[in-house]
Design a protein around this motif. Sequence first.
Motif, PDB file in Angstrom:
ATOM      1  N   PHE A   1       2.487  -4.512   7.030  1.00 31.89           N
ATOM      2  CA  PHE A   1       1.122  -3.993   6.957  1.00 31.89           C
ATOM      3  C   PHE A   1       0.326  -4.939   6.070  1.00 31.89           C
ATOM      4  CE2 PHE A   1      -2.178  -1.188   5.194  1.00 31.89           C
ATOM      5  CZ  PHE A   1      -2.672  -0.622   6.353  1.00 31.89           C
ATOM      6  N   ASN A   2      -0.656  -5.628   6.668  1.00 31.15           N
ATOM      7  CA  ASN A   2      -1.427  -6.616   5.918  1.00 31.15           C
ATOM      8  C   ASN A   2      -2.628  -6.003   5.225  1.00 31.15           C
ATOM      9  OD1 ASN A   2       0.073  -8.932   6.432  1.00 31.15           O
ATOM     10  ND2 ASN A   2      -0.886  -9.228   8.431  1.00 31.15           N
ATOM     11  N   GLY A   3      -2.994  -6.540   4.084  1.00 38.26           N
ATOM     12  CA  GLY A   3      -4.190  -6.058   3.390  1.00 38.26           C
ATOM     13  C   GLY A   3      -4.550  -6.964   2.237  1.00 38.26           C
TER      14      GLY A   3
ATOM     15  N   GLU B   1      -6.643  -3.594  -2.635  1.00 38.29           N
ATOM     16  CA  GLU B   1      -6.658  -2.396  -1.815  1.00 38.29           C
ATOM     17  C   GLU B   1      -5.243  -1.898  -1.519  1.00 38.29           C
ATOM     18  OE1 GLU B   1      -8.734  -4.887  -1.594  1.00 38.29           O
ATOM     19  OE2 GLU B   1     -10.544  -4.417  -0.443  1.00 38.29           O
ATOM     20  N   LEU B   2      -4.332  -2.824  -1.232  1.00 42.03           N
ATOM     21  CA  LEU B   2      -2.935  -2.427  -0.976  1.00 42.03           C
ATOM     22  C   LEU B   2      -2.371  -1.692  -2.189  1.00 42.03           C
ATOM     23  CD1 LEU B   2      -1.227  -5.436   0.807  1.00 42.03           C
ATOM     24  CD2 LEU B   2      -1.792  -3.196   1.734  1.00 42.03           C
TER      25      LEU B   2
ATOM     26  N   ARG C   1      -3.575   1.774  -2.191  1.00 39.61           N
ATOM     27  CA  ARG C   1      -2.927   2.583  -1.154  1.00 39.61           C
ATOM     28  C   ARG C   1      -1.514   2.962  -1.592  1.00 39.61           C
ATOM     29  NH1 ARG C   1      -3.487   2.399   5.308  1.00 39.61           N
ATOM     30  NH2 ARG C   1      -1.637   3.551   5.827  1.00 39.61           N
TER      31      ARG C   1
ATOM     32  N   SER D   1      -1.732   5.619  -4.278  1.00 39.86           N
ATOM     33  CA  SER D   1      -2.135   6.959  -3.835  1.00 39.86           C
ATOM     34  C   SER D   1      -1.060   7.590  -2.952  1.00 39.86           C
ATOM     35  CB  SER D   1      -3.467   6.899  -3.097  1.00 39.86           C
ATOM     36  OG  SER D   1      -3.299   6.274  -1.852  1.00 39.86           O
ATOM     37  N   GLU D   2      -0.277   6.772  -2.263  1.00 35.24           N
ATOM     38  CA  GLU D   2       0.798   7.343  -1.436  1.00 35.24           C
ATOM     39  C   GLU D   2       1.962   7.808  -2.304  1.00 35.24           C
ATOM     40  OE1 GLU D   2       0.128   4.834   2.714  1.00 35.24           O
ATOM     41  OE2 GLU D   2       1.422   4.026   1.158  1.00 35.24           O
TER      42      GLU D   2
ATOM     43  N   GLU E   1       5.116   8.872  -4.144  1.00 35.97           N
ATOM     44  CA  GLU E   1       6.522   8.937  -3.723  1.00 35.97           C
ATOM     45  C   GLU E   1       6.652   9.060  -2.206  1.00 35.97           C
ATOM     46  OE1 GLU E   1       4.974  11.497  -5.144  1.00 35.97           O
ATOM     47  OE2 GLU E   1       5.559  13.346  -4.096  1.00 35.97           O
ATOM     48  N   ARG E   2       5.536   9.210  -1.498  1.00 30.65           N
ATOM     49  CA  ARG E   2       5.630   9.336  -0.041  1.00 30.65           C
ATOM     50  C   ARG E   2       5.245   8.034   0.670  1.00 30.65           C
ATOM     51  NH1 ARG E   2       3.635  14.867  -1.082  1.00 30.65           N
ATOM     52  NH2 ARG E   2       5.392  16.235  -0.642  1.00 30.65           N
TER      53      ARG E   2
ATOM     54  N   LEU F   1      -9.959   7.184   0.057  1.00 31.37           N
ATOM     55  CA  LEU F   1      -8.500   7.216  -0.033  1.00 31.37           C
ATOM     56  C   LEU F   1      -8.014   8.211  -1.086  1.00 31.37           C
ATOM     57  CD1 LEU F   1      -5.755   5.845   0.732  1.00 31.37           C
ATOM     58  CD2 LEU F   1      -6.155   4.295  -1.178  1.00 31.37           C
TER      59      LEU F   1
ATOM     60  N   ALA G   1      -5.768  11.338  -0.175  1.00 33.11           N
ATOM     61  CA  ALA G   1      -4.359  11.332  -0.549  1.00 33.11           C
ATOM     62  C   ALA G   1      -4.026  12.558  -1.409  1.00 33.11           C
ATOM     63  CB  ALA G   1      -4.026  10.048  -1.309  1.00 33.11           C
TER      64      ALA G   1
ATOM     65  N   HIS H   1      -1.210  15.136  -0.243  1.00 35.26           N
ATOM     66  CA  HIS H   1       0.021  15.469  -0.970  1.00 35.26           C
ATOM     67  C   HIS H   1       0.189  16.982  -1.074  1.00 35.26           C
ATOM     68  CE1 HIS H   1       1.699  11.617  -2.078  1.00 35.26           C
ATOM     69  NE2 HIS H   1       0.501  11.170  -2.425  1.00 35.26           N
TER      70      HIS H   1
ATOM     71  N   VAL I   1       1.150  18.320   2.370  1.00 32.58           N
ATOM     72  CA  VAL I   1       2.523  17.990   2.734  1.00 32.58           C
ATOM     73  C   VAL I   1       3.511  18.782   1.868  1.00 32.58           C
ATOM     74  CG1 VAL I   1       4.207  16.117   2.828  1.00 32.58           C
ATOM     75  CG2 VAL I   1       1.893  15.745   3.652  1.00 32.58           C
ATOM     76  N   ASP I   2       3.164  19.008   0.594  1.00 34.84           N
ATOM     77  CA  ASP I   2       3.999  19.880  -0.248  1.00 34.84           C
ATOM     78  C   ASP I   2       4.209  21.216   0.446  1.00 34.84           C
ATOM     79  OD1 ASP I   2       4.430  18.130  -2.272  1.00 34.84           O
ATOM     80  OD2 ASP I   2       2.772  18.845  -3.546  1.00 34.84           O
TER      81      ASP I   2
ATOM     82  N   LEU J   1       3.241  11.517   4.935  1.00 36.55           N
ATOM     83  CA  LEU J   1       1.831  11.859   4.747  1.00 36.55           C
ATOM     84  C   LEU J   1       1.142  11.978   6.107  1.00 36.55           C
ATOM     85  CD1 LEU J   1       0.904   9.605   1.721  1.00 36.55           C
ATOM     86  CD2 LEU J   1       1.194  12.079   1.760  1.00 36.55           C
TER      87      LEU J   1
ATOM     88  N   THR K   1      -3.451  10.464   5.059  1.00 37.78           N
ATOM     89  CA  THR K   1      -3.612   9.124   4.493  1.00 37.78           C
ATOM     90  C   THR K   1      -3.187   8.082   5.527  1.00 37.78           C
ATOM     91  OG1 THR K   1      -2.873  10.146   2.468  1.00 37.78           O
ATOM     92  CG2 THR K   1      -3.160   7.772   2.431  1.00 37.78           C
ATOM     93  N   GLY K   2      -4.065   7.133   5.756  1.00 33.51           N
ATOM     94  CA  GLY K   2      -3.736   6.121   6.749  1.00 33.51           C
ATOM     95  C   GLY K   2      -3.649   6.699   8.138  1.00 33.51           C
TER      96      GLY K   2
ATOM     97  N   LEU L   1      -7.994  -0.982   4.736  1.00 34.80           N
ATOM     98  CA  LEU L   1      -7.304  -0.137   3.769  1.00 34.80           C
ATOM     99  C   LEU L   1      -6.833   1.166   4.384  1.00 34.80           C
ATOM    100  CD1 LEU L   1      -6.446   0.431   0.874  1.00 34.80           C
ATOM    101  CD2 LEU L   1      -8.674   1.413   0.477  1.00 34.80           C
TER     102      LEU L   1
ATOM    103  N   PRO M   1      -4.067   3.286  10.151  1.00 36.45           N
ATOM    104  CA  PRO M   1      -2.662   3.672  10.256  1.00 36.45           C
ATOM    105  C   PRO M   1      -1.771   2.436  10.322  1.00 36.45           C
ATOM    106  CG  PRO M   1      -3.993   4.742  11.955  1.00 36.45           C
ATOM    107  CD  PRO M   1      -4.852   3.712  11.310  1.00 36.45           C
TER     108      PRO M   1
END
Lengths: 340, 560
Positions: free
Chosen positions: A63-65, A69-70, A73, A76-77, A79-80, B401, B405, B409, B412-413, B425, B428-429, B508, B511
Amino acid sequence: MWRLPRVLRVPAVAFGFLGAWLGILLPGLAGAAEVVVYSARHYGQEAAFEAFTKKTGIQVKVFNGNTGELFERLKSEDERTPADVLLTVDAGNLWNAARAGLLAKIDSPQLEANVPGHLRDPENRWVGLTVRARTIMYNTAKVKPSELSSYEALGDPKWQGRLCLRTSSYIYNQSLLATMIKRHGESRTEEIARGWVANKPTLINSDTKILEAIAAGQCDVGLTNHYYLARLVSKNPSFPVAPFWANQQTTGTHVNVSGAGVTAHAKNRANAIKFLEYLSSPEAQQLFADLSFEYPANPQAAVNPLVARWGKFKRDDINVAAAGELQAAAVKLADRVGYK
Amino acid sequence: MTNGPRSARVRTVPGAGALPATVVPSAWTLGAAAIAALVAVPLLSVVASLARPAVDVWVHLWRTQLLELSLNTLVLLVGVGLGTAVLGTALAWLVVGYEFPGRSVFEGGLMLPLAVPAYVIGFAFLGLFDYAGPVQTALRAWLGDGARVPELRSAGGVILLMTLVFYPYVYLLARVAFVEQGAGTLETARSLGRSRLAAFREVTLPLARPAIVAGASLAMMEALADFGTVATFGYRTFTEAIYRVWYGMFDRAAATQLASLLLLFALGLLALERALRGRARFEQSHRRGPGITREQLRGHRAAAATLGCALVLTLAFALPVGQLLVWAAEAAGPFFVPSRFAGVLRNTVVIATTGAAVCAVFALVLAYARRLHPAPGVRVATQFAAMGYALPGSLIAVGILLPTAWADHHLVDALERLLGRPVGLVLTGSILGLVFAYVVRFLAVAFQTLDAGLGRIPSSLDDAARSLGAGVAGVLARVHVPLLRRGLLTALVLVFVDTMKEMPATLLLRPFGFTTLAVEVWERTSESLWAEAAVPALAIVLAGLVPVSLAIRWSGRAGR
């Protein structure tokens, strides 16, 4: 020509659109073994990734970025996150990701054997994979190598109006300034940067464009990463610009890395480590060097012949992580001296 | 409706209460409020960041460059605002009001630069006009080493470039406004003894002012949010400083706070826009009867008109596209894999169509709610909702974002507790998040276009339709939407093209594995591989030409 009956046109368009939507939404079949890479480096690595899959059967999903910003991401993601590996350019960015807790410690004797210590995180959260030298470039028709010596000396009045620099908004010169702060302290570095600014440099926001400007005679010397010159020379062997290895009498030429770490919440941690180990192996390093003209981080791999022609040089062996620690200070310093 | 007013009516309507309060349906206001609230989330996150000020960064900027940045930003805004307003209006009036060789080609052709992303024109221009580029090299060969062209890396260069990129906003809106006016107003003024030019200045132009101002403020907001062009040209604006703090000092929180200053600028723009539109509201029926008769230009005036249009098209379209073609021929080979390319093209078109449709519907609800109930609260909410356009794309993207997010979360919890197994998730994305981002970014484009169009429809029509028993929604569907046809189409095309060109939010929030043409361009330009970026960049231009030319066909030619 046959035409769709009028009543059918709207439904046909609607169905076509829905079909296209489904094509996007239906996920691809999940592969068995995989490693997911968030990458802010988009050039010259494809061959090494393919070779890894061929060798191990592990699929590499990229996944490029942009780095900034990466980073958000990934954070914010939390542990998921699907990401197993973060691949980016510049030690400053790697340092920042490690500081934010996005990268986990890697315990791998193989990585430690493959990559010299000053190109790795002192706490083993990331490892440098390719090395880029940022050095002085000069027009071979207008400048004799004997006139050149160091980054500091580019502040000499004889370069008034003859210097091209990248704008200070980009990370490459920020990292250079940051390592200079580490070496010389803040006030001496400020003095050096003031010298550059006093020479009224032409500021250009692209290394390639700086090299083209030097070749065309807009300026005589500049600072760029070495592989941009290699790319231009590979297309045009008589390109009239050559590198001068800066600071050979003193600290050595500034080098930086592109590198990677395993994410803190990697789902495929074992695959990720295997992936980094492979990327640091002489075989993969050779592929990197051949495609991107960068120096391999692993000394066992050979330098691209085009680059090897420029000779061996003394590198600044300060740990590249310093670039991250002092980067904010470097930006502020640039602002203070009016280096835009 | 057969006896609708023939000429424009210029009416001054007091700030509120154009319609009796009894017809205000709360559903529209509520709908508008819901949309405004949704869109406001990322903007509010920018404002909220001020709660914990990064004092050291502010002090540092204050000491070193805040003044310079403010001045640079102001100069850019004024330059781009004036530049696009003058160029766009002049070109629109030229093709609507006059006949000259090539006019019918230029009428559609002048919209073409819309399909070219600003960053593409930027790097093509630098490639051509830089010291090392072909133009200056040739000049030096003819005239000796001293020969130069004016430096493009300057305020003037950036303003010129952005004017060329953004004038189509004004051109499109002004042209529609001129066409919809019809001949009546102009002929009336002429029968009262005004020369054609004087009639244009005193009648036609003031009637089109809301459209021109709307177009110019879109251009100015784009200039405010732009990072790609100012970075390429080394011109330091607020947005450039924001990225410097974010990427250079690794301090996104401080960068977000700086962005709140951009909101101040945007507020200033909106206030300016209101002031320029004045208290007057210009209402006018849909054009009926003949369109404006075009005056035949002859001799040097005809030549000047043709050459002027050709020059603009050459600079803003032919040169950059030509440069892209040269690069594509150099480096197309290894990057062009048809099967992959088809997927990328499909993604781009589908997502841009969706973004355009959602933006248009939302904007229509907002604009209509404002028409039904022009209370200050509704006005402020709609204005605020449209401000996402003035903020840099990546910051908006992060602003989307983070709350997404956060909600994700929690969602999804709950899902995991329900299903008893880990779930990835959801939001997000996802495509949903991406469409949301486009709405936040581009709602302003659709809103400005529709609001300007809706403002030209007299409220007497609403009254008439309602007195004949039509409901509020019925009036919209059967009276306004048909009359707004051109405006709606313009809004759809503008948002479609903008979405297709959009880079930072797409990068950013997309998906995993979802690639668009703009992403393909970025993957190469971010590594300075300009030539390799030419093929996807050309594809963006080509894909943008389809809706632009459809819009040209459907919107009808002036005077026909």
